[in-house]
Design an enzyme around this catalytic site. Structure first.
Site, PDB file in Angstrom:
ATOM      1  N   SER A 137       0.768  -1.217  -0.148  1.00 24.97           N
ATOM      2  CA  SER A 137       0.126  -0.079   0.381  1.00 24.97           C
ATOM      3  C   SER A 137       1.245   1.043  -0.102  1.00 24.97           C
ATOM      4  CB  SER A 137      -0.814  -0.269   0.877  1.00 24.97           C
ATOM      5  OG  SER A 137      -1.693   1.624   1.461  1.00 24.97           O
ATOM      6  N   TYR A 150      -1.959  -1.187  10.103  1.00 22.11           N
ATOM      7  CA  TYR A 150      -2.668  -1.114   9.045  1.00 22.11           C
ATOM      8  C   TYR A 150      -0.900  -0.798   8.425  1.00 22.11           C
ATOM      9  CZ  TYR A 150      -3.410  -1.641   3.953  1.00 22.11           C
ATOM     10  OH  TYR A 150      -3.198  -1.272   2.514  1.00 22.11           O
TER      11      TYR A 150
HETATM   12  P1  NAP Z   1     -11.596  -5.855  -0.921  1.00 18.80           P
HETATM   13  O1  NAP Z   1     -11.786  -5.739  -1.864  1.00 18.80           O
HETATM   14  O2  NAP Z   1     -12.188  -5.958   0.532  1.00 18.80           O
HETATM   15  O3  NAP Z   1     -10.342  -7.704  -1.039  1.00 18.80           O
HETATM   16  C1  NAP Z   1      -9.677  -8.312  -0.031  1.00 18.80           C
HETATM   17  C2  NAP Z   1      -9.967  -9.133   0.145  1.00 18.80           C
HETATM   18  O4  NAP Z   1      -8.974 -10.380   0.671  1.00 18.80           O
HETATM   19  C3  NAP Z   1     -11.047 -10.454  -0.645  1.00 18.80           C
HETATM   20  O5  NAP Z   1     -10.847 -11.394  -1.519  1.00 18.80           O
HETATM   21  C4  NAP Z   1     -11.084 -10.863   0.901  1.00 18.80           C
HETATM   22  O6  NAP Z   1     -11.441 -12.257   1.256  1.00 18.80           O
HETATM   23  C5  NAP Z   1      -9.186 -11.010   0.882  1.00 18.80           C
HETATM   24  N1  NAP Z   1      -9.357 -12.121   2.554  1.00 18.80           N
HETATM   25  C6  NAP Z   1      -9.083 -11.058   3.271  1.00 18.80           C
HETATM   26  N2  NAP Z   1      -8.424 -11.613   5.075  1.00 18.80           N
HETATM   27  C7  NAP Z   1      -8.306 -12.386   4.441  1.00 18.80           C
HETATM   28  C8  NAP Z   1      -7.784 -14.350   5.028  1.00 18.80           C
HETATM   29  N3  NAP Z   1      -7.426 -13.420   6.387  1.00 18.80           N
HETATM   30  N4  NAP Z   1      -7.668 -14.915   4.168  1.00 18.80           N
HETATM   31  C9  NAP Z   1      -8.091 -15.256   3.294  1.00 18.80           C
HETATM   32  N5  NAP Z   1      -8.567 -14.145   2.060  1.00 18.80           N
HETATM   33  C10 NAP Z   1      -8.745 -12.362   3.004  1.00 18.80           C
HETATM   34  O7  NAP Z   1      -9.667  -5.457  -0.474  1.00 18.80           O
HETATM   35  P2  NAP Z   1      -8.650  -4.720  -1.750  1.00 18.80           P
HETATM   36  O8  NAP Z   1      -8.474  -3.333  -2.032  1.00 18.80           O
HETATM   37  O9  NAP Z   1      -8.704  -5.418  -2.914  1.00 18.80           O
HETATM   38  O10 NAP Z   1      -7.421  -4.906  -1.146  1.00 18.80           O
HETATM   39  C11 NAP Z   1      -6.608  -5.732  -1.360  1.00 18.80           C
HETATM   40  C12 NAP Z   1      -4.831  -5.398  -0.986  1.00 18.80           C
HETATM   41  O11 NAP Z   1      -5.294  -4.325  -1.473  1.00 18.80           O
HETATM   42  C13 NAP Z   1      -5.541  -5.907   0.151  1.00 18.80           C
HETATM   43  O12 NAP Z   1      -3.597  -5.888   1.380  1.00 18.80           O
HETATM   44  C14 NAP Z   1      -5.261  -4.513   1.210  1.00 18.80           C
HETATM   45  O13 NAP Z   1      -4.559  -4.253   2.376  1.00 18.80           O
HETATM   46  C15 NAP Z   1      -4.617  -3.678  -0.283  1.00 18.80           C
HETATM   47  N6  NAP Z   1      -4.598  -2.371  -0.709  1.00 18.80           N
HETATM   48  C16 NAP Z   1      -5.827  -1.407  -0.666  1.00 18.80           C
HETATM   49  C17 NAP Z   1      -5.896  -0.284  -1.157  1.00 18.80           C
HETATM   50  C18 NAP Z   1      -7.503   0.255  -1.377  1.00 18.80           C
HETATM   51  O14 NAP Z   1      -7.501   1.321  -1.354  1.00 18.80           O
HETATM   52  N7  NAP Z   1      -8.397  -0.120  -1.600  1.00 18.80           N
HETATM   53  C19 NAP Z   1      -4.829   0.624  -1.604  1.00 18.80           C
HETATM   54  C20 NAP Z   1      -4.007   0.149  -1.547  1.00 18.80           C
HETATM   55  C21 NAP Z   1      -3.689  -1.125  -0.667  1.00 18.80           C
HETATM   56  P3  NAP Z   1     -12.699 -11.872   1.890  1.00 18.80           P
HETATM   57  O15 NAP Z   1     -14.185 -11.851   0.965  1.00 18.80           O
HETATM   58  O16 NAP Z   1     -12.921 -13.570   2.239  1.00 18.80           O
HETATM   59  O17 NAP Z   1     -13.328 -10.950   2.727  1.00 18.80           O
END
Ligand code: NAP
Length: 277
Positions: A137, A150
């Site tokens: 991130s 985080y």
């Molecule tokens: P998201 O739509 O909430 O997706 C998160 C994914 O991670 C979901 O598939 C979730 O599964 C899975 N997950 C969470 N905890 C888990 C666990 N213990 N074991 C296996 N799977 C798990 O959000 P996202 O933004 O795409 O997040 C993906 C990554 O991007 C994360 O590492 C997040 O920190 C990073 N990120 C996001 C942003 C942003 O602005 N969106 C910015 C920087 C970094 P479930 O559906 O089962 O909950």
């Protein structure tokens, strides 16, 4: 088109994981995607029968990870690209947030990702090829009040990725830490874990930050599909970066942070140098 690869992506139910899986499938790759329930597995596999392979895995089930990867290697084929995407954001002022919330945050965002790497590396090392992408991130470089756990987890994953890149480069394995800015995923919505408020002293600092994040959720600047295409471009490169920022917000904020850090080091240079000898 580049030759077809086998991707292993954690957390393909929504957000970046789903977008990357979709774009990789459209580019002709095979994608093994991990999800946490049977319905999500069926939905994922329906994206592309035989090419989208779903597996149930919570990345904190550390003892099952080696077996899941071994089964994939035997039954699906060699994992060319591992993407540690599964993760979530914990929000809460440090003094208010239970230590157990920090453990959970690190279990998923750090220990889960490392366990996946440790399970996959022996195969990649034997083959002398492979690419690991860790979704960190911009919070792995910059910080904001209210997301200490985080940011701590993402700083950790940035550092671990950078070290691993040096350790496995001689084996032809690349490691890229991908640091997105704000994107339209479920991150600040259903996925975010928020500690309850308890100390009024922090209201003035923290309440507006929490409110702004809630209001912005769903309207962030970044498009996850474009992020997915950028990741595929990095994967296709012969010389992929160790650190890749995604989004103009990330670029500007991280650049400002690095220059402020340089300024602070300069301002304190004499004291810093005074400890030699
Ligand atoms: P998201 O739509 O909430 O997706 C998160 C994914 O991670 C979901 O598939 C979730 O599964 C899975 N997950 C969470 N905890 C888990 C666990 N213990 N074991 C296996 N799977 C798990 O959000 P996202 O933004 O795409 O997040 C993906 C990554 O991007 C994360 O590492 C997040 O920190 C990073 N990120 C996001 C942003 C942003 O602005 N969106 C910015 C920087 C970094 P479930 O559906 O089962 O909950």
């Amino acid at each position: 088109m580049s030759s077809s690869k086998i991707f292993l992506i954690t957390g393909v139910s929504s957000g970046f994981g789903r977008a990357l899986a979709q774009e990789a499938l459209a580019a002709g790759h095979v994608v093994v995607g991990t999800v946490r329930n049977e319905q999500a597995r069926r939905e994922f596999e329906a994206l592309a029968p035989a090419k989208a392979v779903g597996r149930l895995l919570d990345v904190t089930d550390f003892t099952t990870i080696d077996g899941v990867v071994a089964e994939l290697e035997a039954n699906v084929g060699p994992v060319d690209v591992l993407v540690n995407n599964a993760g979530y954001g914990h929000e809460g002022v440090l003094e208010e947030s239970p230590l157990d919330d920090m453990r959970k945050q690190f279990d998923v965002n750090v220990f889960g990702a490392v366990a996946m790497m440790k399970a996959t590396l022996p195969y990649m090392r034997r083959r002398r090829r492979g690419h690991i992408l860790n979704i960190t991130s911009m919070g792995g470089f910059i910080t904001l009040p209210g997301i200490a756990y985080y940011c701590g987890s993402k700083f950790a994953l940035e550092g671990i990725s950078e070290v691993l890149a040096k350790e496995v480069k001689p084996f032809g394995i690349a490691v890229t830490a991908v640091a997105p800015g704000s994107f339209r995923t479920d991150w600040a919505g259903r996925s975010m874990v928020r500690s309850p408020r308890s100390i009024a002293d922090y209201d003035a600092l923290f309440d507006p930050i929490r409110k702004a994040r809630e209001e912005k959720s769903g309207n962030q600047l970044g498009d996850p599909i474009k992020a997915a295409r950028a990741m595929l471009a990095a994967i296709a490169s012969d010389t992929p970066p160790v650190h890749l920022l995604l989004g103009s917000d990330a670029l500007e904020l991280v650049r400002n942070k690095l220059s402020a850090l340089g300024e602070e080091f300069k301002a304190w240079e004499t004291l810093t140098r005074s400890t030699d000898g």
